[in-house]
Design a protein around this motif. Structure first.
Motif, PDB file in Angstrom:
ATOM      1  N   GLU A 199       0.967  -1.206  -0.097  1.00  8.06           N
ATOM      2  CA  GLU A 199      -0.107   0.042  -0.038  1.00  8.06           C
ATOM      3  C   GLU A 199       0.769   1.134  -0.141  1.00  8.06           C
ATOM      4  OE1 GLU A 199      -0.554  -2.608   1.869  1.00  8.06           O
ATOM      5  OE2 GLU A 199      -2.688  -3.033   1.956  1.00  8.06           O
ATOM      6  N   GLU A 200       1.970   1.236   0.965  1.00  6.82           N
ATOM      7  CA  GLU A 200       2.714   2.349   0.970  1.00  6.82           C
ATOM      8  C   GLU A 200       3.603   2.498  -0.275  1.00  6.82           C
ATOM      9  OE1 GLU A 200       3.949   2.834   5.371  1.00  6.82           O
ATOM     10  OE2 GLU A 200       4.997   1.407   4.130  1.00  6.82           O
ATOM     11  N   MET A 201       4.078   1.713  -0.890  1.00  7.05           N
ATOM     12  CA  MET A 201       5.074   1.618  -2.351  1.00  7.05           C
ATOM     13  C   MET A 201       3.946   2.122  -3.376  1.00  7.05           C
ATOM     14  SD  MET A 201       7.877   1.206  -3.443  1.00  7.05           S
ATOM     15  CE  MET A 201       7.820   2.448  -4.653  1.00  7.05           C
ATOM     16  N   ASP A 246       3.438  -7.638   2.230  1.00  9.44           N
ATOM     17  CA  ASP A 246       2.193  -7.333   2.874  1.00  9.44           C
ATOM     18  C   ASP A 246       2.421  -6.627   4.036  1.00  9.44           C
ATOM     19  OD1 ASP A 246       0.296  -8.169   1.304  1.00  9.44           O
ATOM     20  OD2 ASP A 246       0.519 -10.480   1.974  1.00  9.44           O
ATOM     21  N   GLU A 247       1.735  -5.697   4.541  1.00  8.67           N
ATOM     22  CA  GLU A 247       1.827  -4.995   5.960  1.00  8.67           C
ATOM     23  C   GLU A 247       2.044  -6.062   7.094  1.00  8.67           C
ATOM     24  OE1 GLU A 247      -1.842  -2.665   5.665  1.00  8.67           O
ATOM     25  OE2 GLU A 247      -1.506  -2.006   8.034  1.00  8.67           O
ATOM     26  N   ASP A 248       1.332  -7.247   7.148  1.00  6.27           N
ATOM     27  CA  ASP A 248       1.499  -8.095   8.213  1.00  6.27           C
ATOM     28  C   ASP A 248       2.965  -8.505   8.129  1.00  6.27           C
ATOM     29  OD1 ASP A 248      -1.352  -7.802   8.234  1.00  6.27           O
ATOM     30  OD2 ASP A 248      -1.638  -9.714   7.384  1.00  6.27           O
ATOM     31  N   VAL A 378      -2.069  24.042  -2.781  1.00  4.96           N
ATOM     32  CA  VAL A 378      -3.436  23.070  -2.971  1.00  4.96           C
ATOM     33  C   VAL A 378      -3.047  22.339  -1.927  1.00  4.96           C
ATOM     34  CG1 VAL A 378      -4.764  21.682  -4.541  1.00  4.96           C
ATOM     35  CG2 VAL A 378      -3.747  23.568  -5.360  1.00  4.96           C
ATOM     36  N   ILE A 379      -3.999  21.487  -1.490  1.00  7.56           N
ATOM     37  CA  ILE A 379      -3.799  20.360  -0.326  1.00  7.56           C
ATOM     38  C   ILE A 379      -4.693  19.184  -0.989  1.00  7.56           C
ATOM     39  CG2 ILE A 379      -3.775  19.635   1.933  1.00  7.56           C
ATOM     40  CD1 ILE A 379      -3.512  22.635   2.816  1.00  7.56           C
ATOM     41  N   THR A 380      -4.054  17.810  -0.832  1.00  8.01           N
ATOM     42  CA  THR A 380      -5.076  16.709  -0.773  1.00  8.01           C
ATOM     43  C   THR A 380      -4.826  15.800  -0.024  1.00  8.01           C
ATOM     44  OG1 THR A 380      -3.883  15.940  -2.607  1.00  8.01           O
ATOM     45  CG2 THR A 380      -5.769  17.167  -3.396  1.00  8.01           C
ATOM     46  N   THR A 381      -5.631  14.873   0.465  1.00  5.83           N
ATOM     47  CA  THR A 381      -5.624  13.980   1.648  1.00  5.83           C
ATOM     48  C   THR A 381      -6.309  12.835   1.022  1.00  5.83           C
ATOM     49  OG1 THR A 381      -7.312  14.250   2.946  1.00  5.83           O
ATOM     50  CG2 THR A 381      -5.247  15.729   3.468  1.00  5.83           C
ATOM     51  N   SER A 382      -5.483  11.653   1.516  1.00  4.87           N
ATOM     52  CA  SER A 382      -6.382  10.144   1.379  1.00  4.87           C
ATOM     53  C   SER A 382      -6.083   9.625   2.787  1.00  4.87           C
ATOM     54  CB  SER A 382      -6.046   9.564   0.296  1.00  4.87           C
ATOM     55  OG  SER A 382      -4.648   8.831   0.458  1.00  4.87           O
ATOM     56  N   GLU A 383      -6.184   8.334   2.813  1.00  3.23           N
ATOM     57  CA  GLU A 383      -6.266   7.725   4.120  1.00  3.23           C
ATOM     58  C   GLU A 383      -4.699   7.572   4.640  1.00  3.23           C
ATOM     59  OE1 GLU A 383      -7.212   3.539   3.835  1.00  3.23           O
ATOM     60  OE2 GLU A 383      -7.987   3.257   5.984  1.00  3.23           O
ATOM     61  N   ILE A 384      -3.744   7.358   3.682  1.00  3.62           N
ATOM     62  CA  ILE A 384      -2.433   7.179   4.040  1.00  3.62           C
ATOM     63  C   ILE A 384      -1.522   8.169   3.372  1.00  3.62           C
ATOM     64  CG2 ILE A 384      -2.774   4.732   4.641  1.00  3.62           C
ATOM     65  CD1 ILE A 384      -0.921   4.054   2.100  1.00  3.62           C
ATOM     66  N   LYS A 385      -2.067   9.268   2.982  1.00  3.31           N
ATOM     67  CA  LYS A 385      -1.067  10.245   2.175  1.00  3.31           C
ATOM     68  C   LYS A 385      -1.494  11.703   2.432  1.00  3.31           C
ATOM     69  CE  LYS A 385      -2.641  12.047  -1.797  1.00  3.31           C
ATOM     70  NZ  LYS A 385      -3.444  11.619  -2.764  1.00  3.31           N
ATOM     71  N   ILE A 386      -0.741  12.484   2.490  1.00  3.46           N
ATOM     72  CA  ILE A 386      -0.943  14.066   2.151  1.00  3.46           C
ATOM     73  C   ILE A 386      -0.186  14.678   1.256  1.00  3.46           C
ATOM     74  CG2 ILE A 386      -1.391  16.382   3.597  1.00  3.46           C
ATOM     75  CD1 ILE A 386      -1.151  14.369   6.234  1.00  3.46           C
ATOM     76  N   SER A 387      -0.833  15.265   0.312  1.00  3.08           N
ATOM     77  CA  SER A 387       0.128  15.909  -0.603  1.00  3.08           C
ATOM     78  C   SER A 387      -0.173  17.564  -0.793  1.00  3.08           C
ATOM     79  CB  SER A 387      -0.460  15.527  -1.917  1.00  3.08           C
ATOM     80  OG  SER A 387      -0.180  14.374  -2.121  1.00  3.08           O
ATOM     81  N   VAL A 388       0.843  18.145  -1.225  1.00  7.80           N
ATOM     82  CA  VAL A 388       0.606  19.684  -1.305  1.00  7.80           C
ATOM     83  C   VAL A 388       1.139  20.114  -2.566  1.00  7.80           C
ATOM     84  CG1 VAL A 388       0.635  20.300   1.239  1.00  7.80           C
ATOM     85  CG2 VAL A 388       2.619  20.356  -0.027  1.00  7.80           C
ATOM     86  N   LEU A 389       0.876  21.133  -3.077  1.00  8.71           N
ATOM     87  CA  LEU A 389       1.233  21.847  -4.505  1.00  8.71           C
ATOM     88  C   LEU A 389       2.119  22.982  -3.756  1.00  8.71           C
ATOM     89  CD1 LEU A 389       0.784  20.542  -7.156  1.00  8.71           C
ATOM     90  CD2 LEU A 389      -1.129  22.365  -7.538  1.00  8.71           C
ATOM     91  N   ILE A 390       3.407  22.996  -4.224  1.00  6.11           N
ATOM     92  CA  ILE A 390       4.140  24.400  -3.742  1.00  6.11           C
ATOM     93  C   ILE A 390       4.996  24.762  -5.039  1.00  6.11           C
ATOM     94  CG2 ILE A 390       4.371  23.811  -1.069  1.00  6.11           C
ATOM     95  CD1 ILE A 390       7.093  22.534  -1.992  1.00  6.11           C
ATOM     96  N   ASP A 391       5.521  26.083  -4.707  1.00 11.91           N
ATOM     97  CA  ASP A 391       6.404  26.523  -5.764  1.00 11.91           C
ATOM     98  C   ASP A 391       7.521  25.515  -6.132  1.00 11.91           C
ATOM     99  OD1 ASP A 391       5.261  28.816  -6.666  1.00 11.91           O
ATOM    100  OD2 ASP A 391       6.109  30.036  -4.944  1.00 11.91           O
ATOM    101  N   ARG A 392       8.006  25.191  -7.265  1.00 16.29           N
ATOM    102  CA  ARG A 392       8.866  24.110  -7.639  1.00 16.29           C
ATOM    103  C   ARG A 392      10.359  24.544  -6.890  1.00 16.29           C
ATOM    104  NH1 ARG A 392       8.573  24.049 -13.305  1.00 16.29           N
ATOM    105  NH2 ARG A 392       6.937  22.654 -12.671  1.00 16.29           N
TER     106      ARG A 392
END
Ligand code: ADP
Ligand code: ASP
Ligand code: MG
Length: 416
Positions: A199-201, A246-248, A378-392
């Motif tokens: 899942e993380e990969m 697997d996570e387990d 801009v910000i978006t999130t999901s269960e196992i990640k958080i993403s932001v848009l920033i200046d390059r």
């Protein structure tokens, strides 16, 4: 007879010397008693060169011809690898995707593998062939045309073969010795992980960590392929590299296990579109049809029945997006005042399955960026990640700050 899949990326087959080096590693597995399917990429830089030629010839190219051109790089290395193995007295034969055949969808330039019949290769293994060398990244559509699987697609070819042939393992040989907490070329503090959960990969890959193509991780997860990432330059040992599992199978894991980034993003804003039912469909339908991969979407609060709609997409799709929006406007399907493109942004994300049960990760991420005076667009999130848009221009700084903030250089994590 046990079968192993070994994939060699571009840098691992960049010269004839390196092909010989890779072939020696294959030879060792044959000596260990395995039949081997070798999947090869094009020599490093080759695919970029081919893509460049296509874009120079035809900016809004026909994807069928793009595939005809860019698939050629892998064909060269497949033949050279087979010849090198033959020189070492190892019975080997090469296959282009269509010869196997690797059956794919007809979505040119980003086709999906649908089926890999095993009879052709198995018949040759039965006759005594020890190594099948297959050109990665390519297949054949139902219409009988050559397709490619999207950049980095040889990883997916490798995993798909491992699943189809029920291989004991799929080893991805590349130019780093495993999966790191972030791209080791960006941060000298990046640390190699012994194991990482599928899942993380999957998130890291889809958020820009190009060490594995996203689709390859999806397939490995679905078909329970033992997937390992390791270096073709370092001395081999059984425990080398990173196991994607697997996570387990991971005892300890951190809340955040990695920082990913995608450098070439664009932030597109449609100013003053009518806020009415169906407007999102009227905008994103044509973008999808034009082959624009929209990622983040934000709709502003509307005023007097009009609103601004912001979305992000890869910078090399900005021209396509602009054309699609102009066409939709001309056809009267949407009405906007202006389309503003900010092509100087990037996306930085933190990923970790621990986030599911741990609050405060977003706050910590925003604090770390604030401390460096980096503005979030801009910000978006999901269960196992958080993403932001920033200046390059802040990419490296942000990656480093987040890596430090979540102690990724310190903790012993992802132990088996
Ligand atoms: P190949 O040609 O072997 O397929 P790629 O260039 O596609 O190799 O992928 C390997 C590269 O992925 C590394 O050189 C590294 O710069 C980059 N990379 C990005 N994120 C990571 C990460 N988290 N761990 C390891 N490598 C990463
Ligand atoms: N050669 C192709 C690319 O560079 C496929 C691959 O290497 O995986 O995208
Ligand atoms: Mg790759």
């Amino acid at each position: 007879m046990s079968l192993l899949v070994m994939k060699f990326g571009g840098t691992s087959v960049a010269t004839l010397d390196r092909i010989r080096r890779a072939a020696k590693r294959v030879g060792r597995e044959v000596a260990n008693g395995h039949d081997v399917i070798v999947i090869v990429s094009a020599m490093s830089g080759k695919t970029n060169e081919l893509v460049g030629w296509v874009e120079e010839t035809s900016p809004l190219f026909d994807a069928r011809e793009y595939d005809a051109v860019v698939s050629s790089g892998e064909q060269v290395t497949a033949g050279l690898m087979a010849l090198t193995l033959q020189e070492m007295d190892i019975p080997a034969r090469s296959w282009a995707g269509w010869q196997v055949p690797v059956k794919t969808s007809s979505a040119h330039a980003s086709a999906r593998i649908e089926e890999i019949p095993t009879d052709n290769l198995n018949a040759k293994f039965d006759e005594g062939m020890k190594v099948a060398v297959v050109a990665g990244f390519q297949g054949i559509s139902p219409e009988g045309r050559i397709t490619t699987l999207g950049r980095g697609g040889s990883d997916t070819t490798a995993v798909a073969f491992a699943a189809a042939f029920d291989a004991i393992r799929c080893d991805i040989y590349t130019d780093v010795d495993g999966v790191y907490t972030t791209d080791p070329r960006i941060s000298s503090k990046a640390r190699k992980l012994d194991r990482i959960a599928f899942e993380e990969m999957l998130e890291l890959a889809s958020l820009g960590a190009k060490v594995l193509q996203t689709r390859s991780v999806e397939l490995a997860m679905r078909y329970k392929v033992r997937l390992r990432v390791l270096s073709s330059f370092e001395e081999y040992d059984e425990t080398a590299g990173t196991l994607v599992c697997d996570e387990d199978d991971i005892m300890e894991s951190n809340v955040v296990s990695g920082v990913a980034f995608s450098r070439d993003e664009a932030k597109m804003t449609l100013l003053s579109v009518a806020d009415r039912p169906g407007i999102a469909a009227a905008i994103f339908g044509p973008l999808a049809n034009a082959g624009v991969n929209v990622d983040m979407i934000v709709q502003n609060i509307s005023e007097d029945g009009r609103t601004d709609m912001t979305f992000s997409c890869p910078t090399n799709q900005v021209a396509r997006a602009e054309q699609a929006m102009l066409d939709a406007k001309t056809a009267g399907d949407i009405n906007y005042v202006e389309l503003v493109a900010d092509t100087e942004v990037c996306k930085v994300s933190v990923v970790g399955i621990g986030m599911r049960s741990h609050a405060g990760v977003a706050a910590q991420m925003f604090d770390a960026l604030k401390a460096e005076n980096i503005n979030i667009k801009v910000i978006t999130t999901s269960e196992i990640k958080i993403s932001v848009l920033i200046d390059r221009k802040y990419l490296e700084l942000a990656v480093q700050a987040l890596h430090d903030s979540f102690d990724l250089d310190k903790t012993t994590l992802n132990e088996g």
